[in-house]
Write a protein that holds these residues in place. Structure first.
Motif, short mmCIF file in Angstrom:
data_model
loop_
_atom_site.label_atom_id
_atom_site.label_comp_id
_atom_site.label_asym_id
_atom_site.label_seq_id
_atom_site.Cartn_x
_atom_site.Cartn_y
_atom_site.Cartn_z
N PRO A 114 2.29 1.16 -4.33
CA PRO A 114 1.43 0.37 -5.22
C PRO A 114 1.96 0.28 -6.64
N ALA A 115 2.70 1.27 -7.09
CA ALA A 115 3.18 1.25 -8.48
C ALA A 115 4.09 0.05 -8.71
N ARG A 116 4.96 -0.25 -7.74
CA ARG A 116 5.89 -1.36 -7.92
C ARG A 116 5.15 -2.69 -8.02
N GLY A 117 4.13 -2.87 -7.21
CA GLY A 117 3.37 -4.12 -7.27
C GLY A 117 2.66 -4.30 -8.60
N HIS A 118 2.09 -3.23 -9.12
CA HIS A 118 1.43 -3.33 -10.42
C HIS A 118 2.44 -3.57 -11.54
N GLU A 119 3.61 -2.95 -11.43
CA GLU A 119 4.66 -3.19 -12.42
C GLU A 119 5.12 -4.65 -12.39
N THR A 120 5.23 -5.22 -11.20
CA THR A 120 5.62 -6.62 -11.08
C THR A 120 4.60 -7.54 -11.74
N THR A 121 3.32 -7.23 -11.59
CA THR A 121 2.28 -8.02 -12.25
C THR A 121 2.46 -7.96 -13.76
N LEU A 122 2.72 -6.79 -14.30
CA LEU A 122 2.94 -6.67 -15.74
C LEU A 122 4.18 -7.44 -16.19
N LEU A 170 -11.03 -3.00 -2.28
CA LEU A 170 -10.68 -2.55 -0.94
C LEU A 170 -9.70 -3.51 -0.27
N GLN A 171 -8.78 -4.06 -1.08
CA GLN A 171 -7.69 -4.89 -0.60
C GLN A 171 -6.43 -4.47 -1.34
N TYR A 172 -5.31 -5.10 -0.99
CA TYR A 172 -4.04 -4.76 -1.63
C TYR A 172 -3.76 -5.73 -2.78
N GLY A 173 -4.75 -5.83 -3.66
CA GLY A 173 -4.65 -6.61 -4.88
C GLY A 173 -5.31 -5.82 -5.98
N ILE A 174 -5.36 -6.36 -7.18
CA ILE A 174 -5.83 -5.61 -8.34
C ILE A 174 -7.30 -5.24 -8.19
N SER A 175 -7.60 -3.96 -8.09
CA SER A 175 -8.98 -3.51 -7.99
C SER A 175 -9.56 -3.17 -9.36
N GLY A 213 0.79 -1.22 0.00
CA GLY A 213 0.00 0.00 0.00
C GLY A 213 0.83 1.27 0.00
N ASP A 214 2.08 1.19 0.46
CA ASP A 214 2.97 2.35 0.46
C ASP A 214 3.70 2.52 -0.87
#
Length: 342
Positions: free
Chosen positions: A24-32, A53-58, A21-22
């Motif tokens: 989020p850009a890095r997590g989305h980049e990792t998914t890509l 409303l979680q720390y996964g892809i909304s 949550g601190d």
């Protein structure tokens, strides 16, 4: 390995796309990056989960729009979008747009039911209509009609300098054949078949009655057969299975120990139906590709499908996913009869 009745034709994987949550850009980049890796390894499809409303892809449609511009061949799916959070007309527009951008590679999977923790979120989601919202199959039917080109308005034509259509734009003609329903019961499987959808079956099914003594594979098999019996395409109707599968061929000793401990913690929930919904979970499959292939060959439902979207565990590190996907594509897939597309 004993031969399966249907050689594996399409190999896919599913990720939840967790992020910090601190950052989020890095997590989305990792998914890509994981989706790009899947294409390089030859996977036929990559699927993302949906978490509000979680720390996964909304917003999986937005993530897959980005993925469509960083890949060229791999199919991109959602498993699944819970329609209780969505307006079918607006979702139809978003799906069609991403399908056009991807060159016709989108495979949207959806499900029905009230949003999770609805009493806590309804004032934010539906402040004026919460008591009137229909969270059943009618919501899917509306989406199907709109994606397949049925009228959304009784007006079309030119008004001043603007041109209006009476159906969702852009219209992507093939998208209506690539809509999936994520179901875990006989009734949902039958409904999906009757409405010409494809069927996603996962590592969770519903024990239909208090005396249902069948194991997970037998229950899942009954869903696959109910779906195909109701579908116009019969035995050719598409079904994808999404078990949690963790090959360890190239894993380090530390990784293997962690994977086995993860599966052991989750094993008790597989022994009997859980909660008021009587949900039954499949055991996670951990081992060498040869060992996993043997277990899948004995799995009653797996023997009647030819597509999979193996689910990646939620909480592993990026390097774990790289190892697991590499083993899936280079060892497990071929052991199941899959061949990488040219």
């Amino acid at each position: 390995m004993p031969p399966t009745s249907r050689p594996l034709r399409k190999l896919g994987f599913l990720t939840i796309g967790l992020f910090d949550g601190d950052d989020p850009a890095r997590g989305h980049e990792t998914t890509l990056e994981i989706i790009e890796l899947g294409e390089r390894l030859g996977f036929d499809s990559a699927w993302v989960r949906h978490r509000h409303l979680q720390y996964g892809i909304s917003s999986p449609v937005a993530v897959l729009a980005a993925a469509s511009q960083r890949t060229r061949r791999i199919e991109l799916g959602t498993a699944v979008i819970p329609l209780g959070w969505e307006n079918p007309l607006r979702l139809a527009e978003d799906l069609a747009t991403v399908d056009v951008l991807s060159g016709g590679r989108l495979n949207p999977g959806v499900s029905v039911g009230p949003p999770m923790h609805f009493d806590q979120v309804k004032d934010a989601l539906y402040p004026d209509t919460a008591d009137a919202e229909d969270f059943g199959y009618e919501r899917v039917r509306r989406l199907l009609d709109l994606v397949r080109g049925k009228s959304a308005s009784d007006f079309s034509g030119v008004e001043g300098f603007e041109v209006f259509s009476d159906r969702v734009q852009p219209h992507s003609p093939g998208l209506g054949r690539r809509l999936w329903y994520g179901g875990g019961s006989v009734s949902s499987a039958r409904w999906a078949g009757e409405h010409g959808m494809n069927f996603l079956t996962s590592s969770v099914v519903k024990a239909e009655g208090p005396d249902d003594a069948r194991d997970f594979a037998e229950i899942q098999l009954s869903h696959v057969r109910a779906f195909r019996a109701a579908h116009p395409d019969g035995e050719a109707a598409r079904v994808s299975q999404g078990l949690v599968v963790i090959p360890t061929d190239s894993a380090s000793p530390e990784q293997r120990a962690r994977y086995e401990e993860f599966a052991a913690r989750r094993l008790p929930r597989t022994r009997s139906p859980q909660g008021p919904g009587r949900l039954l979970f499949a055991p996670d499959l951990v081992g060498t590709s040869e060992e996993i292939a043997e277990r899948l060959a004995a799995h009653a439902a797996f023997r009647e499908i030819d597509e999979v979207a193996f689910a990646l565990p939620f909480t592993f590190a990026h390097e774990d996913y790289v190892q697991i996907l590499t083993d899936m594509a280079t060892r497990l897939g071929p052991a199941l009869g899959w061949r990488r597309a040219a």
